[in-house]
Design a protein around this motif. Structure first.
Motif, PDB file in Angstrom:
ATOM      1  N   SER A   1       5.946 -26.421  85.875  1.00  0.00           N
ATOM      2  CA  SER A   1       4.705 -27.041  86.322  1.00  0.00           C
ATOM      3  C   SER A   1       4.977 -28.115  87.374  1.00  0.00           C
ATOM      4  O   SER A   1       4.289 -28.197  88.391  1.00  0.00           O
ATOM      5  CB  SER A   1       3.970 -27.644  85.121  1.00  0.00           C
ATOM      6  N   ALA A   2       6.005 -28.933  87.147  1.00  0.00           N
ATOM      7  CA  ALA A   2       6.347 -29.999  88.094  1.00  0.00           C
ATOM      8  C   ALA A   2       6.826 -29.409  89.417  1.00  0.00           C
ATOM      9  O   ALA A   2       6.454 -29.912  90.486  1.00  0.00           O
ATOM     10  CB  ALA A   2       7.411 -30.920  87.497  1.00  0.00           C
ATOM     11  N   VAL A   3       7.618 -28.355  89.363  1.00  0.00           N
ATOM     12  CA  VAL A   3       8.101 -27.705  90.585  1.00  0.00           C
ATOM     13  C   VAL A   3       6.917 -27.149  91.377  1.00  0.00           C
ATOM     14  O   VAL A   3       6.854 -27.277  92.598  1.00  0.00           O
ATOM     15  CB  VAL A   3       9.133 -26.603  90.273  1.00  0.00           C
TER      16      VAL A   3
ATOM     17  N   ILE B   1      18.694 -31.402 103.870  1.00  0.00           N
ATOM     18  CA  ILE B   1      18.527 -30.592 102.654  1.00  0.00           C
ATOM     19  C   ILE B   1      18.794 -31.454 101.429  1.00  0.00           C
ATOM     20  O   ILE B   1      18.021 -31.444 100.457  1.00  0.00           O
ATOM     21  CB  ILE B   1      19.460 -29.358 102.670  1.00  0.00           C
ATOM     22  N   LYS B   2      19.870 -32.235 101.467  1.00  0.00           N
ATOM     23  CA  LYS B   2      20.189 -33.103 100.327  1.00  0.00           C
ATOM     24  C   LYS B   2      19.078 -34.119 100.088  1.00  0.00           C
ATOM     25  O   LYS B   2      18.693 -34.364  98.947  1.00  0.00           O
ATOM     26  CB  LYS B   2      21.518 -33.821 100.550  1.00  0.00           C
ATOM     27  N   ASP B   3      18.543 -34.686 101.153  1.00  0.00           N
ATOM     28  CA  ASP B   3      17.454 -35.654 101.039  1.00  0.00           C
ATOM     29  C   ASP B   3      16.220 -35.008 100.397  1.00  0.00           C
ATOM     30  O   ASP B   3      15.612 -35.595  99.496  1.00  0.00           O
ATOM     31  CB  ASP B   3      17.110 -36.223 102.417  1.00  0.00           C
ATOM     32  N   VAL B   4      15.871 -33.809 100.842  1.00  0.00           N
ATOM     33  CA  VAL B   4      14.724 -33.097 100.265  1.00  0.00           C
ATOM     34  C   VAL B   4      14.976 -32.827  98.782  1.00  0.00           C
ATOM     35  O   VAL B   4      14.090 -33.031  97.940  1.00  0.00           O
ATOM     36  CB  VAL B   4      14.446 -31.772 101.025  1.00  0.00           C
ATOM     37  N   MET B   5      16.176 -32.376  98.449  1.00  0.00           N
ATOM     38  CA  MET B   5      16.498 -32.076  97.040  1.00  0.00           C
ATOM     39  C   MET B   5      16.459 -33.337  96.178  1.00  0.00           C
ATOM     40  O   MET B   5      15.957 -33.302  95.052  1.00  0.00           O
ATOM     41  CB  MET B   5      17.873 -31.411  96.936  1.00  0.00           C
ATOM     42  N   ASP B   6      16.991 -34.438  96.694  1.00  0.00           N
ATOM     43  CA  ASP B   6      16.959 -35.699  95.936  1.00  0.00           C
ATOM     44  C   ASP B   6      15.521 -36.133  95.668  1.00  0.00           C
ATOM     45  O   ASP B   6      15.171 -36.527  94.547  1.00  0.00           O
ATOM     46  CB  ASP B   6      17.712 -36.807  96.675  1.00  0.00           C
ATOM     47  N   LYS B   7      14.691 -36.053  96.700  1.00  0.00           N
ATOM     48  CA  LYS B   7      13.284 -36.439  96.538  1.00  0.00           C
ATOM     49  C   LYS B   7      12.555 -35.483  95.594  1.00  0.00           C
ATOM     50  O   LYS B   7      11.759 -35.918  94.751  1.00  0.00           O
ATOM     51  CB  LYS B   7      12.582 -36.487  97.892  1.00  0.00           C
TER      52      LYS B   7
ATOM     53  N   GLN C   1      13.891 -33.674  93.159  1.00  0.00           N
ATOM     54  CA  GLN C   1      14.353 -33.902  91.793  1.00  0.00           C
ATOM     55  C   GLN C   1      13.751 -35.172  91.212  1.00  0.00           C
ATOM     56  O   GLN C   1      13.369 -35.203  90.043  1.00  0.00           O
ATOM     57  CB  GLN C   1      15.884 -33.970  91.739  1.00  0.00           C
ATOM     58  N   ALA C   2      13.621 -36.212  92.033  1.00  0.00           N
ATOM     59  CA  ALA C   2      13.009 -37.461  91.567  1.00  0.00           C
ATOM     60  C   ALA C   2      11.551 -37.225  91.186  1.00  0.00           C
ATOM     61  O   ALA C   2      11.086 -37.725  90.150  1.00  0.00           O
ATOM     62  CB  ALA C   2      13.129 -38.545  92.638  1.00  0.00           C
ATOM     63  N   GLU C   3      10.825 -36.458  92.000  1.00  0.00           N
ATOM     64  CA  GLU C   3       9.424 -36.150  91.689  1.00  0.00           C
ATOM     65  C   GLU C   3       9.314 -35.325  90.411  1.00  0.00           C
ATOM     66  O   GLU C   3       8.438 -35.579  89.573  1.00  0.00           O
ATOM     67  CB  GLU C   3       8.773 -35.379  92.843  1.00  0.00           C
ATOM     68  N   ILE C   4      10.182 -34.347  90.277  1.00  0.00           N
ATOM     69  CA  ILE C   4      10.164 -33.493  89.078  1.00  0.00           C
ATOM     70  C   ILE C   4      10.443 -34.334  87.839  1.00  0.00           C
ATOM     71  O   ILE C   4       9.724 -34.239  86.839  1.00  0.00           O
ATOM     72  CB  ILE C   4      11.186 -32.343  89.218  1.00  0.00           C
ATOM     73  N   ASP C   5      11.484 -35.146  87.894  1.00  0.00           N
ATOM     74  CA  ASP C   5      11.839 -36.000  86.755  1.00  0.00           C
ATOM     75  C   ASP C   5      10.689 -36.930  86.376  1.00  0.00           C
ATOM     76  O   ASP C   5      10.357 -37.084  85.201  1.00  0.00           O
ATOM     77  CB  ASP C   5      13.090 -36.831  87.062  1.00  0.00           C
ATOM     78  N   TRP C   6      10.087 -37.566  87.394  1.00  0.00           N
ATOM     79  CA  TRP C   6       8.982 -38.483  87.132  1.00  0.00           C
ATOM     80  C   TRP C   6       7.811 -37.744  86.488  1.00  0.00           C
ATOM     81  O   TRP C   6       7.234 -38.226  85.508  1.00  0.00           O
ATOM     82  CB  TRP C   6       8.536 -39.154  88.434  1.00  0.00           C
TER      83      TRP C   6
END
Length: 132
Positions: free
Chosen positions: A27-29, A84-90, A92-97
């Motif tokens: 759902s978060a993804v 790509i790393k920046d997008v993935m970090d952001k 993952q942070a959104e998903i976790d939150w």
């Protein structure tokens, strides 16, 4: 997904069924922006493919280095690896939150007495989960 499970272990929350965590993760993804979702799912897919062909953790790490999903994503999306790393970090942070936020609002409702009265059975325990 392992990242999410680690968050759940570290947090002060009660353990949550892995099936519910998987649902919350999907759902978060799905709520990520189009670009973040596409890049996140691309890399996740590549990582899963490498995991499937690996015999053990050591081989998986070796394959991750040799066939970097981040390099593949950079080529596929015509971006540099740092982007790509920046997008993935952001992402993952959104998903976790999002997962943590929704987990904090989960309510378990014990429906055992109601279901036992309805069915006349005393051998099962019934719960209902409410996720807002």
């Amino acid at each position: 997904m392992e990242h999410i499970m680690e968050i759940m272990k570290v947090s002060s929350m009660k353990p949550i069924n892995p099936i519910i965590i998987e649902f919350l993760h999907r759902s978060a993804v799905s709520k990520l922006s189009d670009q973040k979702r596409e890049i996140y799912q691309f890399i996740e897919s590549k990582e899963n493919q490498l995991e499937e062909i690996s015999f053990n953790e050591k081989q998986f790490i070796q394959l991750m280095s040799e066939r970097s999903p981040y390099k593949a994503a950079a080529t596929h999306f015509s971006l540099d690896i740092l982007s790509i790393k920046d997008v993935m970090d952001k992402a993952q942070a959104e998903i976790d939150w999002t997962i943590n936020e929704r987990c904090s609002r989960i309510k378990w409702i014990d429906c055992t007495d109601m279901m036992r009265n309805k069915q006349g059975r005393k051998d099962n325990q019934w719960s209902f989960i409410f996720v807002s």
